[in-house]
Design a protein around this motif. Structure first.
Motif, short mmCIF file in Angstrom:
data_model
loop_
_atom_site.label_atom_id
_atom_site.label_comp_id
_atom_site.label_asym_id
_atom_site.label_seq_id
_atom_site.Cartn_x
_atom_site.Cartn_y
_atom_site.Cartn_z
N TRP A 6 -9.86 3.98 3.03
CA TRP A 6 -10.86 4.95 3.48
C TRP A 6 -10.31 6.37 3.59
O TRP A 6 -11.04 7.29 3.95
N GLY A 7 -9.06 6.55 3.31
CA GLY A 7 -8.48 7.89 3.40
C GLY A 7 -7.00 7.83 3.13
O GLY A 7 -6.42 6.75 2.96
N GLU A 8 -6.39 8.99 3.10
CA GLU A 8 -4.95 9.03 2.85
C GLU A 8 -4.18 8.42 4.02
O GLU A 8 -4.53 8.62 5.18
N ARG A 9 -3.17 7.65 3.70
CA ARG A 9 -2.29 7.07 4.72
C ARG A 9 -0.90 7.65 4.54
O ARG A 9 -0.46 7.87 3.42
N ARG A 10 -0.19 7.84 5.63
CA ARG A 10 1.16 8.39 5.56
C ARG A 10 2.11 7.58 6.42
O ARG A 10 1.75 7.10 7.49
N ALA A 11 3.32 7.46 5.95
CA ALA A 11 4.38 6.84 6.73
C ALA A 11 5.61 7.75 6.66
O ALA A 11 5.94 8.26 5.58
N ILE A 12 6.25 7.96 7.77
CA ILE A 12 7.44 8.82 7.82
C ILE A 12 8.62 7.99 8.32
O ILE A 12 8.53 7.31 9.34
N VAL A 13 9.72 8.04 7.58
CA VAL A 13 10.95 7.34 7.97
C VAL A 13 12.03 8.37 8.26
O VAL A 13 12.26 9.27 7.42
N GLU A 14 12.66 8.27 9.40
CA GLU A 14 13.75 9.18 9.74
C GLU A 14 15.08 8.51 9.46
O GLU A 14 15.36 7.42 9.97
N ALA A 15 15.90 9.15 8.62
CA ALA A 15 17.21 8.58 8.27
C ALA A 15 18.11 9.70 7.76
O ALA A 15 17.63 10.78 7.36
N LEU A 16 19.41 9.46 7.78
CA LEU A 16 20.38 10.42 7.25
C LEU A 16 20.34 10.33 5.73
O LEU A 16 20.96 9.47 5.12
N GLN A 35 18.93 12.70 1.88
CA GLN A 35 18.17 13.78 1.26
C GLN A 35 16.69 13.46 1.44
O GLN A 35 16.31 12.29 1.47
N PRO A 36 15.84 14.49 1.55
CA PRO A 36 14.40 14.21 1.65
C PRO A 36 13.90 13.48 0.40
O PRO A 36 14.19 13.89 -0.72
N ILE A 37 13.17 12.41 0.60
CA ILE A 37 12.59 11.63 -0.50
C ILE A 37 11.11 11.44 -0.21
O ILE A 37 10.73 11.14 0.93
N ILE A 38 10.30 11.60 -1.22
CA ILE A 38 8.87 11.37 -1.05
C ILE A 38 8.38 10.38 -2.10
O ILE A 38 8.81 10.42 -3.25
N VAL A 39 7.50 9.46 -1.69
CA VAL A 39 6.87 8.51 -2.60
C VAL A 39 5.36 8.61 -2.39
O VAL A 39 4.89 8.59 -1.25
N VAL A 40 4.62 8.76 -3.48
CA VAL A 40 3.16 8.90 -3.42
C VAL A 40 2.54 7.81 -4.26
O VAL A 40 2.84 7.69 -5.45
N GLY A 41 1.68 6.98 -3.67
CA GLY A 41 1.10 5.86 -4.40
C GLY A 41 -0.40 5.98 -4.59
O GLY A 41 -1.12 6.48 -3.72
N TYR A 42 -0.87 5.55 -5.77
CA TYR A 42 -2.29 5.46 -6.08
C TYR A 42 -2.63 4.02 -6.45
O TYR A 42 -1.94 3.42 -7.26
N HIS A 43 -3.67 3.48 -5.86
CA HIS A 43 -4.07 2.11 -6.16
C HIS A 43 -4.61 2.00 -7.59
O HIS A 43 -5.32 2.88 -8.06
N ARG A 44 -4.23 0.90 -8.27
CA ARG A 44 -4.70 0.64 -9.63
C ARG A 44 -5.03 -0.85 -9.76
O ARG A 44 -4.54 -1.68 -8.97
N PRO A 45 -5.83 -1.23 -10.75
CA PRO A 45 -6.19 -2.66 -10.92
C PRO A 45 -5.02 -3.46 -11.48
O PRO A 45 -3.99 -2.90 -11.87
N ASP A 46 -5.19 -4.78 -11.52
CA ASP A 46 -4.12 -5.64 -12.02
C ASP A 46 -3.95 -5.48 -13.53
O ASP A 46 -4.72 -4.79 -14.20
N PHE A 47 -2.93 -6.14 -14.09
CA PHE A 47 -2.58 -5.94 -15.49
C PHE A 47 -3.52 -6.61 -16.47
O PHE A 47 -3.37 -6.45 -17.67
N ARG A 48 -4.50 -7.36 -15.97
CA ARG A 48 -5.51 -7.94 -16.86
C ARG A 48 -6.66 -6.98 -17.12
O ARG A 48 -7.48 -7.21 -18.00
N HIS A 49 -6.70 -5.90 -16.37
CA HIS A 49 -7.82 -4.95 -16.46
C HIS A 49 -7.78 -4.19 -17.79
O HIS A 49 -6.72 -3.93 -18.35
N LYS A 50 -8.95 -3.82 -18.30
CA LYS A 50 -9.06 -3.13 -19.59
C LYS A 50 -8.37 -1.77 -19.58
O LYS A 50 -7.99 -1.25 -20.64
#
Length: 474
Positions: free
Chosen positions: A314-324, A326-341
């Motif tokens: 229903w909207g953007e979700r975010r998770a933040i991890v604090e660790a020693l 370099q800054p790393i960012i991962v951005v995900g978009y939902h997609r259908p399974d591998f059988r999809h056209k």
């Protein structure tokens, strides 16, 4: 017409003819290869897919167990991977000096462990009782160890020339891999059928500790490991893709040998196993031996498929991890399974936007703007059988932030949505992807993996050969 222009035109025509010839040759090669594949399903439901290749006296085997971490439930996360480890511990014949005595010791060991678990679960555990039980447990573990022939299964396989003995577990499947001289076919039949007919999950608590250490070293002490675990848990709130293949530590600490035995019975029935065999063998010999060795495994119902579907986000979700780190960012978009056209076009988009040094993200974030030291994309993450993710990532350069990287990632995605991709980019993707697929098909082991994967994930082994046409049609 000038001589120079005439020569250039001839060269273009020549290259076009060569290209057409290569396409026709490729199509003939695929058709010929497809026609050589033979399939046989035993009465108990176990399927064998065989491709004969007689160029060298070797053969590769892939046993595809249609079970991965997506089949796990709360309380036993990580059990698929743990079971993969246990599958190398041998059988009632291999890996033991005295199975009857060992079995008795293992049963006693399990009983004491259940007592320990029960006592620890109380509101006020009796520490003296726990101490006595732990001493008894250690003594039984030592006794059981005396009957074990360590690594006998692997040693026997390698002694017969198996240079590819291996296994791996992912979110969708567990695969067992071997590569042997072709005159060791019946040896593989005997060893592997025994492996699935009479497994003994010996040294269970020792191997469980090994897997727990894998989690500590590969995930809990690695900033990227922590980030990816929280990323998946945020992206999937319901579907079991939300937990890592290694499992949660509390589950690993609590899983029992009985849990593994029950999980094996549920998911390792012959109807849930698909075998790919490629190499210097005769399909008729394989099917005849399979009837002798593997048809003796009792049939069982195919496990119920995963019920849970990931609900609409229903909207953007975010998770933040604090660790020693370099800054790393991962951005995900939902997609259908591998059988999809749209699976092939999505593969092309992922490749063009973020895979390799010539991708849009790498060129902009790393080469031009210099805000990141690395940037890229994962497609079909973390699995392929069920709706999954296209995930973009960036590792910020010194003096720059994840926010800068995110802004540029968003810009590149918006550009593709408005301007699409160039013909040159699409052509490059098609050529490299077809080449990679052909390179995989040259290897017996990779070919066996392609055949079993296509049969289970896509629904038909023939689709392994149809991928080239799908790529060309994008």
């Amino acid at each position: 017409m000038s001589l120079k222009r005439s020569s250039f035109l001839k060269l273009v025509i020549f290259l076009a003819v060569i290209a057409i010839f290569n396409i026709l040759l490729l199509a003939q090669t695929f058709d010929a290869m497809k026609s050589q594949v033979k399939v046989h399903t035993l009465k108990n439901g176990m399927k064998f897919i065989v491709l004969e290749r007689h160029e060298a006296p070797v053969v590769s085997f892939h046993v595809y167990a249609d079970v991965g971490s997506a089949n796990e439930s709360y309380g036993i996360t990580g059990i698929s991977h743990l079971l993969e480890h246990m599958a190398f511990k041998g059988t009632k014949v291999v890996g033991t000096k005295n199975y009857e005595a060992e079995a008795k010791a293992l049963d006693e060991l399990d009983a004491v462990y259940e007592e320990i678990k029960g006592e620890k679960a109380k509101a006020k555990p009796d520490q003296e009782k726990l101490k006595v039980l732990q001493e008894k447990f250690s003594a039984l573990e030592k006794e059981a160890k005396e009957y074990v022939v360590t690594d006998e299964f692997v040693d026997m396989m390698m002694k017969e020339g198996d240079r590819g003995v291996n296994a791996y577990t992912n979110n969708d499947a567990t695969q067992y891999i071997d590569s042997l001289p072709s005159n060791r076919l019946e040896f593989w039949m005997a060893m592997t059928s025994d492996r699935f007919l009479n497994p003994v999950f010996r040294e269970f608590f020792k191997e469980r500790d090994v897997v727990m250490e894998e989690r500590r070293l590969g995930l809990e002490t690695q900033p990227i490991g922590k980030l990816v675990e929280d990323f998946l848990a945020t992206a999937f709130k319901a579907h079991p893709y939300h937990h890592d293949v290694i499992g949660h530590m509390s589950d690993l600490q609590s899983i029992t040998r009985k849990d593994v035995e029950e999980y094996f019975k549920k998911f390792y029935g012959p109807s849930n196993l698909t075998v790919g065999i490629v190499g210097d063998v005769k399909a008729d010999d394989i099917f005849r031996m399979a009837e002798v060795y593997f048809d003796r495994i009792p049939s069982s119902p195919k496990p119920e498929p995963v019920r849970t579907e990931e609900p609409e986000q229903w909207g953007e979700r975010r998770a933040i991890v604090e660790a020693l780190s370099q800054p790393i960012i991962v951005v995900g978009y939902h997609r259908p399974d591998f059988r999809h056209k749209d699976s092939a076009p999505l593969e092309a988009l992922a490749n063009i936007i973020g895979q390799g040094r010539s991708s849009k993200l790498y060129q902009v974030l790393v080469k031009e703007k210099k805000v990141a030291v690395d940037a890229g994309c994962f497609n079909g993450f973390p699995g392929e059988k069920f709706p999954n993710l296209i995930a973009f990532y960036a590792v910020s350069a010194r003096g720059h932030t994840s926010a800068e990287c995110l802004g540029l990632i968003d810009e590149e995605i918006e550009k593709v949505k408005k301007e699409s991709v160039t013909p040159e980019e699409l052509t490059k993707f098609k050529r490299s992807t077809v080449k990679n697929l052909l390179d995989q098909m040259k290897s017996n082991s990779s070919m066996a993996a392609l055949l079993t994967g296509a049969d289970v994930v896509l629904g038909d082994w023939k689709l392994a050969f149809d991928q080239v046409e799908e790529i060309k049609a994008i």
